[in-house]
Design a protein around this motif. Structure first.
Motif, short mmCIF file in Angstrom:
data_model
loop_
_atom_site.label_atom_id
_atom_site.label_comp_id
_atom_site.label_asym_id
_atom_site.label_seq_id
_atom_site.Cartn_x
_atom_site.Cartn_y
_atom_site.Cartn_z
N VAL A 183 -3.11 0.94 -1.51
CA VAL A 183 -3.75 2.17 -1.07
C VAL A 183 -5.12 1.86 -0.47
O VAL A 183 -5.90 1.08 -1.03
CB VAL A 183 -3.90 3.16 -2.25
CG1 VAL A 183 -4.69 4.40 -1.82
CG2 VAL A 183 -2.53 3.55 -2.79
N ASN A 220 -6.14 -5.89 -7.53
CA ASN A 220 -5.18 -4.96 -6.94
C ASN A 220 -4.22 -4.43 -8.01
O ASN A 220 -3.11 -3.99 -7.70
CB ASN A 220 -4.39 -5.63 -5.82
CG ASN A 220 -3.70 -6.92 -6.28
OD1 ASN A 220 -3.55 -7.16 -7.48
ND2 ASN A 220 -3.28 -7.75 -5.34
N LYS A 234 -4.34 -0.68 -5.65
CA LYS A 234 -5.49 -0.36 -4.81
C LYS A 234 -6.59 -1.34 -5.20
O LYS A 234 -6.52 -2.00 -6.24
CB LYS A 234 -5.96 1.08 -5.02
CG LYS A 234 -6.39 1.41 -6.44
CD LYS A 234 -6.78 2.87 -6.57
CE LYS A 234 -7.19 3.19 -8.01
NZ LYS A 234 -7.56 4.62 -8.16
#
Length: 268
Positions: free
Chosen positions: A174, A229, A233
């Motif tokens: 994201v 991550n 994200k």
């Protein structure tokens, strides 16, 4: 190159803490020294494209002199004979990102110079021959996605003869690639299909599924912060320059056991 599946575009960093897109040279050199002082044994300069950094050689020399094994991950376009000759004493590994040997596939994925000039098979072969000629350890990274999971790279990998062939499943992150990744995502079954096609190269092949990738890397962003991550994200630590490597590392998620399980420890 403008790979649509790239999970490290760092547009969020460039729009907030780092408008110029990178640290000044002296700060970048300090980061390398702080990582070495904290006990890191190996460092990989990636990107984007690391060969675009005008002081990449100085970073490599700093890392090597500090006792670390050095590697770059590159699309290969900056690996001139002069670069290969200049860095031979200090650079241990060169990892080339090669997702396909089909120009059409590389054009469609964005792995092409300025988005419209993919490297040909002959260019990849020449590049690999030069890397071997200069005596570097060769690694190949391949991101498996919707466009290439049916491709057969057996003959090419045998020719390339890398010491490691890392095969990664296209990873949605994201804020990094969420606007384009839907065109590249594949299922576990499709990823496994690619692995099965190349099962005879199991001695070279290091597969990494999305679940294996998440949380298993220690990574530093262009602003000199650790990031992870783990939650699909990017989450960032405080600056390593401000709080030191050890404290900053406690502010991100890193799973050392997962790192070991995915083959992160090898004879480098």
């Amino acid at each position: 190159m403008r790979c649509g599946f790239c999970f490290a575009t760092f547009q969020d960093v460039k729009q907030t803490v780092l408008p110029k897109g990178h640290l000044p040279k002296d700060d970048a050199l300090r980061i390398v020294k702080l990582l070495a002082d904290a006990g890191f044994q190996k460092i990989t300069f990636a990107g984007g494209e690391p060969t675009l950094c005008p002081w990449l050689t100085e970073l490599i020399v700093e890392a090597k002199n500090a006792g670390m094994t050095t590697m770059i991950v590159t699309n290969g376009t900056g690996l001139s004979n002069s670069f290969l000759k200049q860095n031979r004493e200090y650079l241990d590994w060169i990892a080339i990102s090669i997702d396909s040997i089909s120009p059409e596939t590389n054009m469609a994925s964005g792995r092409a110079i300025s988005g419209n000039r993919p490297l040909s098979l002959a260019q990849y072969q020449l590049l690999i021959a030069q890397i071997h000629q200069f005596g570097y350890n060769l690694k190949i990274n391949t991101v498996i996605n919707r466009l290439n999971y049916l491709e057969d790279l057996n003959e090419f990998i045998r020719f390339a003869n890398p010491k490691r062939w890392k095969v990664l499943q296209a990873l949605p992150i994201v804020g990094q690639n969420d606007r384009k990744i839907d065109a590249f995502k594949i299922s576990q079954q499709e990823f496994n299909f690619f692995l099965h096609t190349h099962r005879k190269l199991h001695h070279l092949l290091v597969p990494e599924t999305n679940s294996q990738i998440l949380g298993s890397y220690v990574m530093v962003d262009p602003a000199g912060r650790f990031f992870d991550n783990f939650e699909e994200k990017h989450r960032y630590s405080m600056s390593i320059l401000e709080v030191g490597a050890q404290q900053a590392l406690t502010q991100v998620h890193y799973d050392a056991l997962k790192f070991q399980d995915r083959g992160g420890i090898y004879d480098w």
